[in-house]
Design an enzyme around this catalytic site. Structure first.
Site, short mmCIF file in Angstrom:
data_model
loop_
_atom_site.label_atom_id
_atom_site.label_comp_id
_atom_site.label_asym_id
_atom_site.label_seq_id
_atom_site.Cartn_x
_atom_site.Cartn_y
_atom_site.Cartn_z
N SER A 146 3.22 -2.27 10.51
CA SER A 146 4.67 -2.38 10.74
C SER A 146 5.21 -3.78 10.45
O SER A 146 6.12 -4.26 11.14
CB SER A 146 5.02 -1.92 12.16
OG SER A 146 4.67 -0.55 12.32
N GLU A 155 -6.90 5.00 7.69
CA GLU A 155 -6.62 6.41 7.33
C GLU A 155 -7.81 7.01 6.58
O GLU A 155 -8.12 8.20 6.75
CB GLU A 155 -5.32 6.48 6.51
CG GLU A 155 -4.11 6.19 7.39
CD GLU A 155 -2.89 5.65 6.66
OE1 GLU A 155 -2.83 5.71 5.42
OE2 GLU A 155 -1.98 5.15 7.35
N GLY A 174 2.39 2.14 10.77
CA GLY A 174 3.39 3.19 10.62
C GLY A 174 4.07 3.60 11.93
O GLY A 174 4.74 4.62 11.98
N HIS A 177 -9.50 1.37 4.76
CA HIS A 177 -8.26 1.63 5.49
C HIS A 177 -8.53 2.62 6.62
O HIS A 177 -9.32 3.56 6.45
CB HIS A 177 -7.18 2.17 4.54
CG HIS A 177 -5.82 2.12 5.14
ND1 HIS A 177 -5.41 3.02 6.08
CD2 HIS A 177 -4.79 1.25 4.95
CE1 HIS A 177 -4.17 2.71 6.46
NE2 HIS A 177 -3.77 1.64 5.79
N ASN A 207 0.88 -1.17 0.00
CA ASN A 207 0.00 0.00 0.00
C ASN A 207 0.92 1.22 0.00
O ASN A 207 1.47 1.57 1.04
CB ASN A 207 -0.90 -0.03 1.25
CG ASN A 207 -1.73 1.23 1.40
OD1 ASN A 207 -1.89 1.99 0.44
ND2 ASN A 207 -2.26 1.45 2.59
N LYS A 210 0.23 4.26 -0.37
CA LYS A 210 -0.41 5.46 0.19
C LYS A 210 -0.13 6.66 -0.72
O LYS A 210 -0.03 6.50 -1.92
CB LYS A 210 0.06 5.71 1.63
CG LYS A 210 -0.02 4.45 2.50
CD LYS A 210 0.14 4.74 3.95
CE LYS A 210 0.15 3.44 4.73
NZ LYS A 210 0.05 3.63 6.16
N GLU A 238 -5.74 -4.75 10.49
CA GLU A 238 -4.69 -3.76 10.71
C GLU A 238 -4.97 -2.98 12.00
O GLU A 238 -5.75 -2.02 11.99
CB GLU A 238 -4.63 -2.77 9.55
CG GLU A 238 -4.35 -3.41 8.21
CD GLU A 238 -3.72 -2.39 7.26
OE1 GLU A 238 -2.63 -2.66 6.78
OE2 GLU A 238 -4.32 -1.32 7.04
#
Ligand code: PEP
Length: 252
Positions: free
Chosen positions: A214, A98, A174, A96, A9, A11, A168
């Protein structure tokens, strides 16, 4: 046997030229070292067509990172599922954290996106996962169940077979903090049991459930060795060919 998958991904990283270079780099490595899992590159919209042209489709599939919740029309700046499909991409990442967190994507919006993606022949990598606060309150199982019920449990079993789940935990994305392999296995097994309750054991057994957060070469092998972890959705470590291959190699 369900599919083992390593999906990147990217991003909002890489210019078009840099993205093509990255795709070329991954393709070069895989053409010399055939992957033992399905490899997917999730790229920004503008990269899709060129990345599809750059990679060998037998080695690498291509995914968008989002699509619109509307079919077509006066929605300035949006990109529809049909447009994504027309680039040659086969997948789309939806849900996701985000997108949920920064862009207010609700269960209902995601339900529409999933429906349109499937109707346009895309497969969906559907992300679920709890925040740190929810984990600390031991609410992670309730959170992932609600996310599934809210956006994908309206599908028929046939439609659901086109869904890959990515667990996730938000606290691991991250941050460099990975869930331990035991922590991840526990919730993956729970997610599979929730799918079995809804669609039956066979569908649940055939559903790929990826871990994201991660994940890197140094922890991928241990995570992927767990019975209910079928690969990974990879952010940071998908941005350099050697790092990404280090994770794909966990299956070799
Ligand atoms: C992600 O955002 O999907 C992700 C897993 O990111 P990272 O690997 O960088 O934690």
């Amino acid at each position: 046997m369900r599919q083992k998958i390593v999906a990147g991904n990217w991003k909002m990283n890489k210019t078009l030229q840099e993205g093509v270079e990255l795709a070329k780099g991954v393709n070069d490595i895989l053409s010399k070292n055939a992957p033992k899992c399905t490899v997917i590159l999730g790229t920004p919209f503008i990269h899709l067509t060129e990345v599809v042209k750059t990679v060998d489709s037998k080695l690498i599939k291509v995914s968008a990172e989002n699509c619109a919740d509307k079919e077509s029309g006066a929605y300035t700046g949006e990109v529809s599922a049909a447009m994504v499909k027309s680039t040659g991409a086969e997948y789309v990442i939806l849900g996701h954290s985000e997108r949920r967190g920064y862009y207010g994507e609700t269960y209902e919006i995601l339900k529409e996106k999933v429906k349109l993606a499937l109707a346009n022949g895309l497969k969906v990598i559907f992300c679920i996962g709890e925040s740190l606060e929810e984990r600390e309150a031991n609410k992670q199982n309730a959170v992932v169940k609600a996310e599934l019920e809210g956006s994908v449990f309206n599908l028929t079993a046939d439609e659901f077979s086109k869904i890959v789940i990515a667990y996730e935990p938000i606290w691991a994305i991250g941050t460099g903090k990975t869930a331990t392999s035991d922590q991840a296995e526990e919730i993956h097994a729970y997610i599979r049991s929730v799918i079995a309750d809804k669609y039956g054991k066979q569908v649940a057994e055939n559903t790929s459930i990826l871990y994201g957060g991660s994940c890197k070469a140094s922890n991928a092998k241990e995570l992927f060795a767990k019975p209910d972890i079928d690969g990974g959705l990879i952010g940071g470590a998908s941005l350099k060919p050697a790092d990404f291959y280090g994770i794909i190699e966990a299956y070799n």
